[in-house]
Design an enzyme around this catalytic site. Structure first.
Site, PDB file in Angstrom:
ATOM      1  N   ARG A 228      73.033 104.750  43.719  1.00  0.00           N
ATOM      2  CA  ARG A 228      74.405 104.161  44.025  1.00  0.00           C
ATOM      3  C   ARG A 228      74.694 103.383  42.795  1.00  0.00           C
ATOM      4  NH1 ARG A 228      74.826 107.995  47.121  1.00  0.00           N
ATOM      5  NH2 ARG A 228      75.778 107.759  49.133  1.00  0.00           N
ATOM      6  N   GLU A 257      84.000 105.646  41.506  1.00  0.00           N
ATOM      7  CA  GLU A 257      83.909 107.024  41.251  1.00  0.00           C
ATOM      8  C   GLU A 257      85.483 107.641  41.652  1.00  0.00           C
ATOM      9  OE1 GLU A 257      80.551 108.702  43.031  1.00  0.00           O
ATOM     10  OE2 GLU A 257      79.144 107.530  42.162  1.00  0.00           O
ATOM     11  N   HIS A 276      78.175 112.656  39.798  1.00  0.00           N
ATOM     12  CA  HIS A 276      77.832 112.439  41.088  1.00  0.00           C
ATOM     13  C   HIS A 276      77.513 113.721  41.764  1.00  0.00           C
ATOM     14  CE1 HIS A 276      77.524 109.729  44.981  1.00  0.00           C
ATOM     15  NE2 HIS A 276      76.515 110.752  45.052  1.00  0.00           N
TER      16      HIS A 276
HETATM   17  C1  GLV Z   1      74.757 111.484  47.895  1.00  0.00           C
HETATM   18  O1  GLV Z   1      75.057 110.670  47.131  1.00  0.00           O
HETATM   19  C2  GLV Z   1      74.091 111.311  49.304  1.00  0.00           C
HETATM   20  O2  GLV Z   1      74.193 110.348  49.748  1.00  0.00           O
HETATM   21  O3  GLV Z   1      73.968 112.373  50.103  1.00  0.00           O
END
Ligand code: GLV
Length: 313
Positions: A228, A257, A276
């Site tokens: 993150r 984001e 992401h």
């Molecule tokens: C993706 O970022 C997740 O947490 O699955």
């Protein structure tokens, strides 16, 4: 854990319709209601027994929701909505996320070692400039997070001949890591790391974990963040790139984001940005994890995918 009876499922997710279809095909007795953050009404949380989502604006206080299932592995987006009510179970989806994220990390590390971007730049300029590529073999990867994702990443780096050092809360030995150190030793662990991979959940303890002090201890390190954005202090990263302690970064996750068009990260030297995508959960994985957790809840057992809301993972 008291048995939970789930009948009404509120789904607030971009892929809500597909997820509802997956569930309906297997459990026709459940009634799914699909919402987006904009179509969600105040009545929805009063109607639902179960909630499925990733980052959702649903307030659980004063709702009838007894179970929340995360369509992703990280549950920080769900926990950020406020105090977690007593007696509400939180489960998550991991699926084959670890394997996919490991390929992402190794792929980008190989691209750096093999100088794929610089050679391509030379090619575009019609320049013949031999520089021997590096290898992963013989380097060290420090991986913050020793859960299923961190372990999958360690296995891939290890398979290519890297030493792998995990960093976890307790520093307890965990296969397949060569060594595991406690998080308090992160700053002195990074000095030999060619790769510093962030694969830990975002919790109050990990927020800002990789900041100026840790990055100043790096030596020719490439930071890879698939966890993150909140784990990594962006200003400190840009300073470390300027100072040369960090010589590259591969960033898949950001504080906000989509990443703002004004962010200096877009133009920072040796920074690769992806939107992401390192560990996207598939609908079938989220649906299967939902049904698996439900089977446990209905027979009064704690689902193996249950998360401790107080700990955040
Ligand atoms: C993706 O970022 C997740 O947490 O699955």
């Amino acid at each position: 854990m008291p048995a939970v009876r789930i009948q009404h499922v509120l789904i607030v997710d971009d892929r809500g319709d597909a997820l509802a279809a997956y569930i309906a095909a297997r459990r026709a007795d459940l009634v799914c209601r699909v919402r987006t953050p904009t179509t969600l009404t105040e009545a929805d949380p009063q109607w639902a027994d179960g909630l499925v989502g990733f980052t959702t604006p649903v307030s659980l206080e004063r709702s009838s929701i007894r179970w929340v299932h995360s369509t992703g592995a990280g549950v920080d987006g769900l926990l950020s909505t406020g105090r977690w009510p007593e007696g509400v179970t939180l489960t998550r989806t991991t699926g084959a996320l670890g394997a996919r994220m490991a390929e992402y990390c190794v792929g980008h590390a190989l691209a750096v070692a093999q100088r794929i971007i610089p050679f391509h730049r030379d090619q575009l300029a019609g320049r013949w400039a031999p520089v021997e590529p590096g290898t992963l073999k013989g380097t060290t990867a420090v991986i913050v997070g020793t859960g299923s994702v961190g372990s999958a990443i360690a296995a891939q780096f290890g398979g290519l001949g890297c030493s792998t050092i995990g960093v976890s809360r307790a520093g307890q030995a965990t296969p397949p890591f060569d060594h595991v150190r406690p998080v308090g030793r992160l700053a002195d662990t990074v000095s030999g790391a060619r790769w510093l991979v962030l694969a830990a959940p975002l919790t109050p303890e990990t927020r800002g974990l990789v900041g100026a002090m840790v990055l100043a201890g790096c030596r020719d390190t490439v930071v890879i963040n698939v966890a993150r954005g909140g784990l990594l202090d962006t200003t400190a990263l840009l300073d470390a790139l300027d100072a040369g302690t960090v010589t590259g970064a591969v960033l898949d996750v950001f504080d906000t984001e989509p990443l703002s068009p004004d962010s200096p990260l877009w133009r920072a030297k040796n920074v690769v940005i992806t939107p992401h995508v390192a560990g996207v959960t598939h609908v079938e994985e989220a649906g299967a994890a939902f049904l698996e957790a439900l089977t446990h809840l209905e027979s009064d057992r704690r689902p193996p995918s249950a998360v401790d809301p107080a700990r955040g993972y």
